[in-house]
Design an enzyme around this catalytic site. Structure first.
Site, PDB file in Angstrom:
ATOM      1  N   LYS A  35      -9.476   2.036  -1.976  1.00 37.27           N
ATOM      2  CA  LYS A  35      -9.775   1.480  -0.351  1.00 37.27           C
ATOM      3  C   LYS A  35     -11.046   1.666   0.063  1.00 37.27           C
ATOM      4  CE  LYS A  35      -7.186   1.112   3.636  1.00 37.27           C
ATOM      5  NZ  LYS A  35      -5.979   1.686   4.562  1.00 37.27           N
ATOM      6  N   GLU A  76      -6.025   8.762   7.363  1.00 37.01           N
ATOM      7  CA  GLU A  76      -6.651   8.385   6.180  1.00 37.01           C
ATOM      8  C   GLU A  76      -8.008   8.898   5.928  1.00 37.01           C
ATOM      9  OE1 GLU A  76      -6.016   4.354   4.541  1.00 37.01           O
ATOM     10  OE2 GLU A  76      -4.936   4.063   6.417  1.00 37.01           O
ATOM     11  N   ASN A  84       0.358  -1.135   5.235  1.00 34.43           N
ATOM     12  CA  ASN A  84       1.317  -0.288   6.104  1.00 34.43           C
ATOM     13  C   ASN A  84       0.578  -0.355   7.378  1.00 34.43           C
ATOM     14  OD1 ASN A  84       3.205   2.131   4.621  1.00 34.43           O
ATOM     15  ND2 ASN A  84       1.712   0.736   3.359  1.00 34.43           N
ATOM     16  N   CYS A 129      -5.027  -3.003   2.879  1.00 31.94           N
ATOM     17  CA  CYS A 129      -4.521  -2.649   4.453  1.00 31.94           C
ATOM     18  C   CYS A 129      -5.871  -3.167   5.240  1.00 31.94           C
ATOM     19  CB  CYS A 129      -4.238  -1.495   4.603  1.00 31.94           C
ATOM     20  SG  CYS A 129      -3.363  -1.315   6.244  1.00 31.94           S
ATOM     21  N   GLU A 146       0.791  -1.331   0.044  1.00 37.23           N
ATOM     22  CA  GLU A 146       0.010   0.204  -0.092  1.00 37.23           C
ATOM     23  C   GLU A 146       0.885   1.206  -0.044  1.00 37.23           C
ATOM     24  OE1 GLU A 146      -3.521   1.992   2.992  1.00 37.23           O
ATOM     25  OE2 GLU A 146      -1.690   0.789   3.848  1.00 37.23           O
ATOM     26  N   ASN A 176      -6.915   6.035  -1.835  1.00 39.51           N
ATOM     27  CA  ASN A 176      -6.078   5.143  -1.570  1.00 39.51           C
ATOM     28  C   ASN A 176      -6.290   4.049  -2.504  1.00 39.51           C
ATOM     29  OD1 ASN A 176      -4.129   3.402  -0.395  1.00 39.51           O
ATOM     30  ND2 ASN A 176      -4.507   3.779   1.623  1.00 39.51           N
TER      31      ASN A 176
END
Length: 320
Positions: A123, A142, A193, A168, A46, A106
């Site tokens: 994501k 995020e 991550n 993730c 990621e 993302n």
């Protein structure tokens, strides 16, 4: 046999000051290693192109925008595409995406060995918080810097099988794997991550590796697919990322795992026909699933009272 040799390319830390060209050199070096080992596909983490920037509260839009890609490939990332075409190897890589409409995602993409874009994923399960929380040892913004993905959990035909992607925090939610499993996914590519320390719940820290492995192994087994989980690892800008890169078979067994926290390539020969053994027996969805009994899964986002559950799913209110 339908064999795919997959390489998981774990990355050590990426510093905030590292240029795209420095990162490209590392990605290309690992791609060359994967190619020498006979890999058909190499999977990166990621946000592989930059440091994990959501750990900082950034108010300057110009500074923030520097972490995003506006096109793929672009001037900075074209060397990775060129090398992949030269070697005849496909790849999956995660990055921050800024669309022409100003949307921020993302994102990860799947690229074929001829350089063709086979698929894109954005994501969906964004962790963290949207507001400045300076009490944390580091932040996880995020929800501030990205919006939830709008492409769903799609699967794509390629590499002789059916490939899906997630990123993730998606790996912690069983719905992620099940939606792809219901489309016959045979291999899930998953970059992440993950810091070892969880500021709101430090009691979880000792279980970071266990939880990471647990959710990927269960997702693989319960949906009869391979899972390729690839991490950023080591001490990045003062934050220790857990690593945990591994390749998991439909049996739920880890068949390859990293040994350290730096740049490291692991490979596994994956027979996609192994998926069939589980998909046609224990997890033959069409014979054994009972979706009419799962109404709460899509009927509510959070926990509800037993009374509210009965209103959502009338079967829960039956007396006979």
């Amino acid at each position: 046999m339908r064999n795919v040799t997959v390489a998981a390319a774990q990355m050590g830390p990426v510093n905030r000051s590292d240029s795209r060209s420095v990162v490209m050199d590392r990605l290309i070096a690992m791609m060359e290693t994967a190619s020498r080992r006979g890999a058909d596909l190499v999977v990166y983490p990621e946000l592989a192109l930059t440091t994990f920037f959501p750990r900082w509260f950034i108010e300057d839009d110009v500074e923030l925008d520097a972490f995003y890609e506006r096109e793929m490939p672009g001037p900075d990332t074209a060397p990775l595409f060129d090398k992949a075409k030269q070697l005849g190897i496909g790849f999956n890589v995660g990055f921050a995406e800024l669309t022409p409409k100003g949307e921020r995602f993302n994102t990860s993409i799947l690229v074929g060995p001829d350089g063709t874009l086979l698929g894109k994923y954005r994501k969906i399960h964004l962790p963290g918080h949207p507001e400045h929380e300076p009490w944390r040892a580091f932040q996880h913004l995020e929800k501030r810097y990205f919006q939830p993905g709008n492409l769903g959990f799609r699967v794509f035909d390629g590499f002789g099988g059916r490939i899906g992607m997630c990123i993730c925090n998606d790996r912690r939610w069983p719905e992620t794997y099940r939606v792809m499993g219901l489309q016959g996914v045979e291999m899930v590519l998953l970059g992440f991550n993950t810091p070892i320390h969880n500021p709101p719940a430090p009691e979880h820290d000792r279980l970071s590796w266990h939880h990471n492995t647990l959710v990927m192994q269960s997702g693989a087994y319960q949906n009869a697919c391979f899972v390729v989980g690839v991490s950023k690892a080591g001490m990045e800008e003062g934050v220790h990322h857990m690593g945990g890169t591994q390749i998991i078979a439909p049996t739920g067994e880890t068949i390859a795992v990293v040994t350290g926290e730096g740049d490291e390539v692991i490979t596994a020969d994956c027979d996609l026909d192994l998926c069939r053994s589980y998909r046609e027996s224990v997890f033959a969805f069409e014979r054994h699933r009972e979706p009419d009994s799962y109404k709460l899964i899509t009927g509510t986002k959070g926990c509800v009272t037993p009374g509210e559950a009965k209103r959502i799913d009338s079967a829960l209110a039956r007396e006979d």
